[in-house]
Design a protein around this motif. Structure first.
Motif, PDB file in Angstrom:
ATOM      1  N   GLY A  88      40.162  51.288  34.824  1.00 14.01           N
ATOM      2  CA  GLY A  88      39.727  49.989  34.344  1.00 14.01           C
ATOM      3  C   GLY A  88      38.275  49.689  34.687  1.00 14.01           C
ATOM      4  O   GLY A  88      37.539  49.093  33.896  1.00 14.01           O
ATOM      5  N   VAL A  89      37.847  50.128  35.876  1.00 13.37           N
ATOM      6  CA  VAL A  89      36.483  49.845  36.320  1.00 13.37           C
ATOM      7  C   VAL A  89      35.465  50.668  35.539  1.00 13.37           C
ATOM      8  O   VAL A  89      34.479  50.121  35.021  1.00 13.37           O
ATOM      9  N   ALA A 114      37.240  43.948  40.202  1.00  9.65           N
ATOM     10  CA  ALA A 114      38.281  44.976  40.279  1.00  9.65           C
ATOM     11  C   ALA A 114      39.510  44.477  40.998  1.00  9.65           C
ATOM     12  O   ALA A 114      40.645  44.737  40.571  1.00  9.65           O
ATOM     13  N   THR A 115      39.326  43.740  42.101  1.00  6.66           N
ATOM     14  CA  THR A 115      40.470  43.236  42.861  1.00  6.66           C
ATOM     15  C   THR A 115      41.280  42.245  42.048  1.00  6.66           C
ATOM     16  O   THR A 115      42.512  42.327  41.986  1.00  6.66           O
ATOM     17  N   VAL A 116      40.603  41.296  41.417  1.00  2.76           N
ATOM     18  CA  VAL A 116      41.324  40.285  40.628  1.00  2.76           C
ATOM     19  C   VAL A 116      42.025  40.931  39.441  1.00  2.76           C
ATOM     20  O   VAL A 116      43.195  40.648  39.168  1.00  2.76           O
ATOM     21  N   GLY A 117      41.333  41.818  38.723  1.00  7.83           N
ATOM     22  CA  GLY A 117      41.965  42.481  37.583  1.00  7.83           C
ATOM     23  C   GLY A 117      43.171  43.302  37.996  1.00  7.83           C
ATOM     24  O   GLY A 117      44.237  43.216  37.374  1.00  7.83           O
ATOM     25  N   SER A 338      43.509  33.674  42.714  1.00  5.09           N
ATOM     26  CA  SER A 338      42.588  34.639  42.102  1.00  5.09           C
ATOM     27  C   SER A 338      41.693  34.000  41.045  1.00  5.09           C
ATOM     28  O   SER A 338      40.642  34.554  40.700  1.00  5.09           O
ATOM     29  N   LEU A 339      42.100  32.838  40.518  1.00  2.69           N
ATOM     30  CA  LEU A 339      41.301  32.194  39.480  1.00  2.69           C
ATOM     31  C   LEU A 339      40.012  31.593  40.030  1.00  2.69           C
ATOM     32  O   LEU A 339      39.010  31.486  39.310  1.00  2.69           O
ATOM     33  N   PHE A 340      40.020  31.188  41.292  1.00  2.72           N
ATOM     34  CA  PHE A 340      38.845  30.524  41.854  1.00  2.72           C
ATOM     35  C   PHE A 340      37.629  31.441  41.928  1.00  2.72           C
ATOM     36  O   PHE A 340      36.532  31.051  41.488  1.00  2.72           O
ATOM     37  N   PRO A 341      37.755  32.662  42.501  1.00  5.59           N
ATOM     38  CA  PRO A 341      36.550  33.516  42.531  1.00  5.59           C
ATOM     39  C   PRO A 341      36.062  33.892  41.139  1.00  5.59           C
ATOM     40  O   PRO A 341      34.851  34.038  40.922  1.00  5.59           O
ATOM     41  N   MET A 342      36.987  34.042  40.178  1.00  2.24           N
ATOM     42  CA  MET A 342      36.553  34.392  38.841  1.00  2.24           C
ATOM     43  C   MET A 342      35.834  33.219  38.170  1.00  2.24           C
ATOM     44  O   MET A 342      34.830  33.412  37.458  1.00  2.24           O
ATOM     45  N   ILE A 421      34.582  39.501  31.349  1.00  5.40           N
ATOM     46  CA  ILE A 421      35.950  39.182  30.904  1.00  5.40           C
ATOM     47  C   ILE A 421      36.697  40.473  30.588  1.00  5.40           C
ATOM     48  O   ILE A 421      37.829  40.688  31.033  1.00  5.40           O
ATOM     49  N   GLY A 422      36.060  41.342  29.814  1.00  5.11           N
ATOM     50  CA  GLY A 422      36.707  42.597  29.438  1.00  5.11           C
ATOM     51  C   GLY A 422      37.030  43.467  30.632  1.00  5.11           C
ATOM     52  O   GLY A 422      38.042  44.176  30.641  1.00  5.11           O
ATOM     53  N   ALA A 423      36.185  43.437  31.663  1.00  4.93           N
ATOM     54  CA  ALA A 423      36.421  44.270  32.842  1.00  4.93           C
ATOM     55  C   ALA A 423      37.700  43.866  33.550  1.00  4.93           C
ATOM     56  O   ALA A 423      38.508  44.712  33.954  1.00  4.93           O
ATOM     57  N   VAL A 424      37.911  42.569  33.725  1.00  3.49           N
ATOM     58  CA  VAL A 424      39.136  42.102  34.386  1.00  3.49           C
ATOM     59  C   VAL A 424      40.358  42.470  33.563  1.00  3.49           C
ATOM     60  O   VAL A 424      41.368  42.960  34.087  1.00  3.49           O
ATOM     61  N   VAL A 425      40.286  42.248  32.258  1.00  2.00           N
ATOM     62  CA  VAL A 425      41.418  42.555  31.386  1.00  2.00           C
ATOM     63  C   VAL A 425      41.704  44.057  31.373  1.00  2.00           C
ATOM     64  O   VAL A 425      42.862  44.487  31.400  1.00  2.00           O
TER      65      VAL A 425
END
Length: 662
Positions: A88-89, A114-117, A338-342, A421-425
């Protein structure tokens, strides 16, 4: 009723998350994440590390007086999570360099992404475990194969005369061979990385070449002849059909001939045809996922209703150990946190809190949708066939178009915002399929699901922490994306380069749309032909993303990959047992990939040390500035590796007379 009987019954409790298992999990997750990052940037493909991780775990844990199959399973669960996150990364994060948002990889932002995704991929697929594995009993082929390997440690396959130490020796031997070849080529520079030639014929040029990497040979062996041929067909279309045709119509670039002319035509023109084919392939993949999307949403709805009924009835918890997932609070709380850091990161990227919040909502919805779809598709066709690239293309295009509405097409932060956005997804989707494969393995051996889910998070965090230093070292040593004077042969990073091109085009940089349109037409033709093959029930298929990837990759890479696929086909035909051939060849191939990747990373470390220690050479092992006899020694090496791989696959593939496989 579930008719699958685990190795360890539900009534039996064995140690799972032990100190030695956690330590080994972290080490293997870091190593395999680094190896998969190198492979993905180099070849545009990643491979599953579940079976190599299981073999390494078995061999090491057998050194301890007390160990068991569930500890082995815990280790391979965390290790495979680390390597899945790497996919993913590397498909997305390097694009942030290519669009100019970063000058080098930002450690904390990349780690957070990477962590959140990865965490979202774990959390969103927990409710699907019981529905897809226990109730629907989908295939999950890699999960079943890994379970069969783990059963070796429990003695289930001892009658075939196999020992975990034998498998580990094959893995370690191959790693030393792959590492030695990389050291000679990139460290000592005894030979070039490839053999290439181009001949000018009138107004145009013809090209031929092959990369001399054992890792690419191993990739071809793992993915098999059919897939490697499809990728090679894409390369033939791009390099041997479209490139000569372009030369005939437009002539060669000014003042360039031969090999330089071929490379220039491909990089400046033909690869955009590959972009068009990948774009249409991504959109086509999205339309084909309508049914899995609907089934995933129905499954989640039914699972939620069942859990509500159980809570309302206040029954005593009589759930078997082997059927206990992480509870709802342990899913909801990490998701919300996890939404807060993003939201903070997105707001910084676009310099707007309101747009950052909208981006966070879009990211969460897309991650939920596509991690669920990836889990369902992994059950049908396996993680290796999951369309993560197609999903990411569609997500980035949708995010970019939404951001254009909010910010306008000329906003300088637009490409970076869409890519984040795409990286997390992409991380969530890559994790979704891998998680369910591991949980399927656990289901077959009798593991405790919630303990596996904890170790999946451990693997995610480990991978996220180690990937940025690895990416930075690779970027400093080899370069990523476009060739430069300092790095004339960079790691191609095809997916990341594609994502960067797409986002720049949406936000005004533009693409050569006639070439992209031609690629889309080729993609449509491939889709039509694949539909005809499917209707005829043909075993040979033409997946559009594989063809498009071949068009986008340098032909020398796909030539080496198809060589490995041919070795796999010959070995399968010669051996008496296709299952054992696959396993033996898989382990040896995985060793070649891991050894070459780790050596490639180690060779990059002097560059980092040279920046800290004055006078230290960045390339201390180099014997020749220019390899003395080009790539011919490397060609001999890759030929010998192919012969050795064939012999390993066929020799160890034959069980003793009278034995039968389960």
């Amino acid at each position: 009723m579930n008719q699958e009987h685990p190795v360890v019954p539900a009534a039996v409790s064995l140690p799972e998350i032990t100190v030695k298992a956690v330590v080994l999990s972290v080490i293997l997750a870091a190593v395999l994440a680094a190896a998969n990052a190198y492979l993905g940037l180099f070849a545009g493909m990643t491979v599953s590390a579940s079976i190599p991780a299981a073999v390494a775990s078995m061999a090491i844990l057998r050194l301890f007086r007390q160990s068991n199959i569930l500890e082995n399973n815990i280790v391979q669960t965390a290790a495979s999570s680390g390597e899945a996150l790497a996919a993913g990364v590397i498909f997305t994060i390097p694009a942030l360099l290519l669009v100019g948002y970063w000058g080098d990889f930002d450690y904390w932002q990349t780690t957070v992404i990477a962590t959140v995704g990865g965490l979202l991929g774990v959390l969103f697929t927990i409710p699907l475990r019981r529905a897809l594995i226990v109730t629907a009993r989908l295939r999950f082929p890699e999960g079943v194969a890994t379970a069969e390997v783990l059963k070796v440690s429990a003695g289930a396959h001892r009658e075939q005369g196999r020992e975990p130490s034998d498998d580990f020796k094959a893995l370690a031997t191959a790693a030393m061979i792959g590492g030695a070849a990389k050291f000679c080529e990139s460290g000592l520079r005894l030979w070039t990385e490839s053999i290439e030639a181009a001949a000018q014929i009138g107004r145009t040029v013809l090209y031929a070449g092959i990369n001399l990497s054992p890792a690419l040979l191993a990739v071809g062996f793992i993915i098999g002849l059919q897939t490697s041929v499809v990728v090679f067909v894409g390369g033939v279309i791009g390099w041997l059909v479209l490139m000569p045709a372009y030369g005939l119509l437009n002539g060669l670039p000014a003042d360039l001939t031969g090999l330089e002319a071929a490379r220039t035509i491909w990089s400046h023109h033909i690869r955009y045809v590959g972009i068009g084919a990948m774009l249409i392939g991504g959109l086509w993949t999205l339309t084909k996922l309508r049914e899995p999307v609907w089934r995933s949403l129905r499954t989640l709805h039914d699972t939620y209703r069942a859990s509500r009924v159980a809570h309302i009835n206040q029954h005593t918890d009589r759930t078997d150990r082997t059927d206990r997932d992480a509870s709802l609070p342990w899913i909801v709380a990490p998701f919300v946190l996890s939404l807060f850091p993003m939201a903070w990161l997105y707001s910084r990227v676009v310099d707007s809190l309101s747009i950052g919040l909208v981006m966070t909502v879009v990211m969460a919805l897309a991650a939920f949708l596509f991690s669920s779809v990836a889990a369902y598709m992994a059950g049908l066709v396996g993680s290796s066939s999951n369309p993560v690239s197609g999903v990411t293309i569609a997500t980035i295009m949708l995010a970019a178009l939404l951001l254009v509405l909010f910010m306008g097409s000329g906003h300088p932060a637009g490409p970076a915002a869409a890519l984040v956005i795409g990286a997390v997804v992409c991380c969530a989707a890559a994790m979704g399929g891998d998680n369910l494969q591991d949980l399927k393995t656990g289901h077959l051996v009798g593991a405790t699901p919630w303990k596996q889910q904890i170790m999946q998070v451990v693997g995610v965090v480990t991978g996220a922490l180690v990937l940025v230093p690895v990416l930075s070292l690779l970027h400093a040593k080899y370069g990523i994306g476009e060739p430069t004077v300092a790095h004339p042969h960079p790691l191609s990073a095809p997916q990341a380069t594609l994502m960067a091109s797409l986002t720049r085009s949406v936000f005004g940089a533009g693409l050569p749309w006639p070439l992209v349109g031609l690629g889309a037409a080729f993609g449509g033709l491939v889709i039509f032909m694949d539909g005809k093959l499917e209707a005829r029930g043909s075993t040979f298929r033409l997946p559009v993303l594989a063809v498009a990837l071949g068009m986008y990759l340098p032909l020398k890479l796909s030539a080496a990959i198809v060589f490995g696929g041919a070795v796999a086909a010959l070995a399968k035909r010669a051996a008496s047992s296709g299952e054992e051939t696959s396993r033996s060849g898989l382990l040896f191939s995985a060793g070649l990939i891991t050894g070459e990747a780790l050596m490639g990373i180690l060779l990059a470390m002097p560059i980092a040390l040279a920046a800290l220690i004055p006078g230290l050479s960045a390339d201390p092992f180099t014997l020749f500035d220019t390899p003395p006899i080009a790539g011919w020694p490397g060609l001999a090496v890759i030929a010998l590796v192919g012969i050795l791989l064939y012999r390993v696959a066929t020799r160890t593939g034959r069980p003793e007379r009278g034995n039968r496989h389960r």
